[in-house]
Enzyme design. Structure first.
Site, PDB file in Angstrom:
ATOM      1  N   GLY A  19       0.828  -1.220  -0.118  1.00 39.10           N
ATOM      2  CA  GLY A  19       0.130   0.025  -0.125  1.00 39.10           C
ATOM      3  C   GLY A  19       0.811   1.362   0.044  1.00 39.10           C
ATOM      4  O   GLY A  19       1.758   1.231   0.677  1.00 39.10           O
ATOM      5  N   ARG A  29      12.976  11.098  -3.519  1.00 39.62           N
ATOM      6  CA  ARG A  29      13.696  12.382  -3.510  1.00 39.62           C
ATOM      7  C   ARG A  29      15.051  12.518  -2.847  1.00 39.62           C
ATOM      8  O   ARG A  29      15.900  12.695  -3.174  1.00 39.62           O
ATOM      9  CB  ARG A  29      12.928  13.634  -3.358  1.00 39.62           C
ATOM     10  CG  ARG A  29      13.412  15.004  -3.533  1.00 39.62           C
ATOM     11  CD  ARG A  29      12.547  15.973  -3.118  1.00 39.62           C
ATOM     12  NE  ARG A  29      13.124  17.191  -3.310  1.00 39.62           N
ATOM     13  CZ  ARG A  29      13.596  17.824  -1.998  1.00 39.62           C
ATOM     14  NH1 ARG A  29      13.577  17.293  -0.951  1.00 39.62           N
ATOM     15  NH2 ARG A  29      14.046  19.247  -2.104  1.00 39.62           N
ATOM     16  N   ALA A  30      14.703  12.202  -1.578  1.00 38.47           N
ATOM     17  CA  ALA A  30      15.886  12.473  -0.648  1.00 38.47           C
ATOM     18  C   ALA A  30      17.095  11.546  -0.994  1.00 38.47           C
ATOM     19  O   ALA A  30      18.359  11.794  -1.231  1.00 38.47           O
ATOM     20  CB  ALA A  30      15.421  12.057   0.758  1.00 38.47           C
ATOM     21  N   VAL A  31      16.769  10.284  -1.249  1.00 34.23           N
ATOM     22  CA  VAL A  31      17.818   9.195  -1.599  1.00 34.23           C
ATOM     23  C   VAL A  31      18.219   9.589  -2.985  1.00 34.23           C
ATOM     24  O   VAL A  31      19.691   9.250  -2.979  1.00 34.23           O
ATOM     25  CB  VAL A  31      16.924   7.679  -1.625  1.00 34.23           C
ATOM     26  CG1 VAL A  31      16.761   7.206  -2.877  1.00 34.23           C
ATOM     27  CG2 VAL A  31      17.779   6.578  -0.801  1.00 34.23           C
ATOM     28  N   ARG A 107       1.216  -4.891  -5.049  1.00 35.88           N
ATOM     29  CA  ARG A 107       1.443  -6.123  -4.398  1.00 35.88           C
ATOM     30  C   ARG A 107       1.755  -7.237  -5.428  1.00 35.88           C
ATOM     31  O   ARG A 107       0.904  -7.264  -6.355  1.00 35.88           O
ATOM     32  CB  ARG A 107       0.569  -6.348  -3.450  1.00 35.88           C
ATOM     33  CG  ARG A 107       0.015  -5.273  -2.323  1.00 35.88           C
ATOM     34  CD  ARG A 107      -0.761  -5.757  -1.349  1.00 35.88           C
ATOM     35  NE  ARG A 107      -1.072  -4.691  -0.359  1.00 35.88           N
ATOM     36  CZ  ARG A 107      -1.872  -3.941  -0.129  1.00 35.88           C
ATOM     37  NH1 ARG A 107      -3.012  -3.834  -0.950  1.00 35.88           N
ATOM     38  NH2 ARG A 107      -1.746  -2.923   0.771  1.00 35.88           N
ATOM     39  N   GLY A 137       5.636  -1.808   3.889  1.00 37.82           N
ATOM     40  CA  GLY A 137       5.242  -2.375   5.127  1.00 37.82           C
ATOM     41  C   GLY A 137       5.537  -3.741   5.297  1.00 37.82           C
ATOM     42  O   GLY A 137       6.545  -4.301   4.845  1.00 37.82           O
ATOM     43  N   ASP A 138       4.779  -4.543   6.162  1.00 36.47           N
ATOM     44  CA  ASP A 138       5.043  -5.698   6.741  1.00 36.47           C
ATOM     45  C   ASP A 138       5.591  -6.547   5.438  1.00 36.47           C
ATOM     46  O   ASP A 138       6.650  -7.204   5.698  1.00 36.47           O
ATOM     47  CB  ASP A 138       4.129  -6.241   7.420  1.00 36.47           C
ATOM     48  CG  ASP A 138       4.514  -7.243   8.330  1.00 36.47           C
ATOM     49  OD1 ASP A 138       5.693  -7.407   8.580  1.00 36.47           O
ATOM     50  OD2 ASP A 138       3.580  -7.966   8.965  1.00 36.47           O
ATOM     51  N   SER A 140       6.003  -6.309   2.281  1.00 37.95           N
ATOM     52  CA  SER A 140       7.164  -5.755   1.613  1.00 37.95           C
ATOM     53  C   SER A 140       8.507  -6.014   2.230  1.00 37.95           C
ATOM     54  O   SER A 140       9.516  -6.343   1.570  1.00 37.95           O
ATOM     55  CB  SER A 140       7.222  -4.414   1.168  1.00 37.95           C
ATOM     56  OG  SER A 140       5.781  -3.879   0.807  1.00 37.95           O
ATOM     57  N   THR A 161       4.338   2.576   6.086  1.00 36.77           N
ATOM     58  CA  THR A 161       2.940   1.927   6.130  1.00 36.77           C
ATOM     59  C   THR A 161       2.100   3.012   7.323  1.00 36.77           C
ATOM     60  O   THR A 161       2.525   3.142   8.117  1.00 36.77           O
ATOM     61  CB  THR A 161       2.740   0.632   6.777  1.00 36.77           C
ATOM     62  OG1 THR A 161       1.543   0.248   6.982  1.00 36.77           O
ATOM     63  CG2 THR A 161       3.591   0.447   7.846  1.00 36.77           C
ATOM     64  N   ASP A 163      -0.288   2.001   8.852  1.00 39.00           N
ATOM     65  CA  ASP A 163      -0.879   1.252  10.002  1.00 39.00           C
ATOM     66  C   ASP A 163       0.182   1.263  11.224  1.00 39.00           C
ATOM     67  O   ASP A 163      -0.398   0.891  12.509  1.00 39.00           O
ATOM     68  CB  ASP A 163      -0.788  -0.292   9.414  1.00 39.00           C
ATOM     69  CG  ASP A 163      -1.486  -0.412   8.366  1.00 39.00           C
ATOM     70  OD1 ASP A 163      -2.341   0.354   8.022  1.00 39.00           O
ATOM     71  OD2 ASP A 163      -1.429  -1.312   7.527  1.00 39.00           O
ATOM     72  N   ASP A 165       2.436  -0.829  12.079  1.00 43.01           N
ATOM     73  CA  ASP A 165       2.582  -2.070  12.784  1.00 43.01           C
ATOM     74  C   ASP A 165       3.729  -2.814  12.889  1.00 43.01           C
ATOM     75  O   ASP A 165       3.870  -3.888  12.901  1.00 43.01           O
ATOM     76  CB  ASP A 165       1.347  -2.916  12.301  1.00 43.01           C
ATOM     77  CG  ASP A 165       1.637  -3.173  10.496  1.00 43.01           C
ATOM     78  OD1 ASP A 165       2.449  -2.468  10.128  1.00 43.01           O
ATOM     79  OD2 ASP A 165       0.844  -3.872  10.149  1.00 43.01           O
ATOM     80  N   ARG A 207      -5.439  -2.262   9.291  1.00 41.27           N
ATOM     81  CA  ARG A 207      -5.209  -3.575   9.093  1.00 41.27           C
ATOM     82  C   ARG A 207      -5.396  -4.370  10.481  1.00 41.27           C
ATOM     83  O   ARG A 207      -6.353  -3.950  11.329  1.00 41.27           O
ATOM     84  CB  ARG A 207      -3.923  -4.007   8.516  1.00 41.27           C
ATOM     85  CG  ARG A 207      -4.011  -5.156   7.601  1.00 41.27           C
ATOM     86  CD  ARG A 207      -2.402  -5.529   7.060  1.00 41.27           C
ATOM     87  NE  ARG A 207      -2.316  -4.756   5.929  1.00 41.27           N
ATOM     88  CZ  ARG A 207      -2.666  -4.904   4.693  1.00 41.27           C
ATOM     89  NH1 ARG A 207      -3.257  -6.052   4.580  1.00 41.27           N
ATOM     90  NH2 ARG A 207      -2.150  -4.270   3.781  1.00 41.27           N
ATOM     91  N   ARG A 308      -4.657   7.275   3.119  1.00 45.91           N
ATOM     92  CA  ARG A 308      -3.629   7.160   2.584  1.00 45.91           C
ATOM     93  C   ARG A 308      -2.989   8.151   1.420  1.00 45.91           C
ATOM     94  O   ARG A 308      -1.861   8.320   1.489  1.00 45.91           O
ATOM     95  CB  ARG A 308      -3.512   5.933   1.733  1.00 45.91           C
ATOM     96  CG  ARG A 308      -3.689   4.624   2.584  1.00 45.91           C
ATOM     97  CD  ARG A 308      -2.652   3.524   2.235  1.00 45.91           C
ATOM     98  NE  ARG A 308      -2.683   3.281   0.787  1.00 45.91           N
ATOM     99  CZ  ARG A 308      -3.347   1.955   0.520  1.00 45.91           C
ATOM    100  NH1 ARG A 308      -3.878   1.008   1.191  1.00 45.91           N
ATOM    101  NH2 ARG A 308      -3.341   1.454  -0.892  1.00 45.91           N
TER     102      ARG A 308
END
Ligand code: F6P
Length: 381
Positions: A19, A29-31, A107, A137-138, A140, A161, A163, A165, A207, A308
């Site tokens: 997500g 941008r920063a990287v 995903r 997130g988790d 990924s 994420t 979330d 979490d 979630r 989001r």
């Protein structure tokens, strides 16, 4: 004269997966800027997450590489069917506070297959990629951990994420913005709730986690927040909550905002948005014979994906820059390790993929709930 980025300088690849979360563009941008300006290392943007890597691995190698070296920056990003793009300064211009992700996210079920990951690893090595950064997130970051275990590629994960979490970091990218958005949303619903003397039940994302709802409740002054618990919420539990609102109304309250996290389990289990399940239970309670507020209006709303998107908060932009800085420093260290960027105790650093939870993560959630309870004390006027 600025020379075009090329594979000869061993790029850092970066992808966004799962997500989308506010702060992903700020991170890209920063990287890109840190890598190009400070380290003179090219950045290879991967479009649509792991799906982009899988697509690139399926293409004929030489024409694919030639296309990437020719169609650079924004040109590459608007070329249909080009999964990898060498980024330049202008490709990331003006995106710092924008929501979503300009590289796209997805995903990717195919990536669950070991043989598909092996092809991806071979393709990245053939391109001479020096490190892969996975922002998501988790699920990924689990994919990133697998790649790290199955290859000698340098892999860095970045938590993003709404979330919140991921227990190895106090904050993931996107949380601050999503909380801001929820506070904005609650304020809007409050106007109508007050005007019509209503109870508004708002369902938040998250979630299985209640962190987003808890933070939003504290910051918005919502009267009640219901977050996931191993024990499901029964119809009787919902009536107890309605009775508590009724006591507040008896004490003179005119309205109430109730936040319920999407991951709350209910009994009997039903595939229906939690806001609607709770609203029905509340209606039953208030409409009962002899009840003092039989005409009370209850309105459920599912806030959904508005949580989001939108303009990224300054806090998320700053965290994105700090994560990018930490990631690039680790990648450029000759003996740098694999791991994830994390905010712990106010410091940003790299921790292993299997780092123990931030000490206070569980207690913190509990503390947030207690804090909200003390702040709302809403049965009194
Ligand atoms: O993980 C982020 C998240 O927004 C969750 O809060 C939510 O349950 C899920 O993604 C929604 O996913 P989708 O965008 O696929 O509907």
């Amino acid at each position: 004269m600025i020379k075009n980025p090329s594979f000869a300088d061993r790029p850092v690849a970066v992808l966004f997966s799962g997500g989308d979360a506010p702060g992903m563009n700020a991170f890209l941008r920063a990287v890109t800027r840190i890598s190009l300006s400070r380290h003179h290392v090219p950045v290879l943007g991967v479009r649509y997450g792991y799906a982009g890597l899988v697509a690139a691995a399926k293409m004929d190698f030489e024409p694919m590489r030639a296309q990437v070296e020719t169609r650079i920056g924004r040109w590459g990003m608007i070329t249909d069917g080009q999964p990898l793009v060498l980024m330049d300064h202008s490709a990331v211009s003006g995106i710092v506070g924008t929501g979503g992700t300009i590289l796209g996210s997805a995903r990717c079920l195919e990536f669950h297959k070991a043989e598909v990951r092996a092809d991806v690893i071979a393709m990245l090595k053939k391109l001479g990629v020096r490190a892969l950064i996975v922002c998501g997130g988790d699920g990924s970051l689990t994919g990133a951990d697998l790649l790290a275990k199955e290859s000698d590629l340098r892999i860095i994960g970045v938590p993003a994420t709404i979330d919140n979490d991921l227990d190895f970091t106090q904050m993931a990218l996107g949380v601050d913005t999503a909380v801001n958005t929820l506070v904005w949303a609650v304020d809007h619903f409050k106007d109508t709730a007050r005007a019509h003397r209503r109870v508004m039940i708002l369902e938040t994302m998250g979630r299985g986690s209640g962190e987003l709802a808890r933070l939003a409740a504290i910051a918005s002054g919502a009267e009640m927040v219901i977050t996931p618990d191993p024990k499901p919420l029964t119809q009787a539990d919902m009536k107890v909550l309605a009775a508590s609102i009724e006591r507040g109304m008896k004490a003179g309250r005119s309205h109430a905002i109730v936040l319920i996290a999407e991951g709350v389990k209910v009994e009997p289990e039903i595939k229906r948005n939690r806001a609607y399940v709770l609203a029905d239970a509340f209606k039953e309670h208030f409409e009962r014979e002899g009840g003092p507020f039989q005409d009370l209006e209850i309105r459920p709303s599912v806030l959904g994906h508005l949580q989001r998107g939108g303009h990224t908060s300054p806090q998320d932009c700053i965290l994105a820059a700090r994560f990018a800085d930490a990631a690039m420093k680790e990648i450029m260290r000759p003996d740098g390790a694999n791991g994830v960027t994390a905010l712990r105790g106010g410091h940003v650093g790299i921790v292993p993929f299997d780092a123990p939870p931030v000490e206070d993560s569980e207690e913190r959630s509990e503390a947030y709930l207690h804090l909200h309870e003390s702040l709302s004390s809403w049965e009194e006027l």
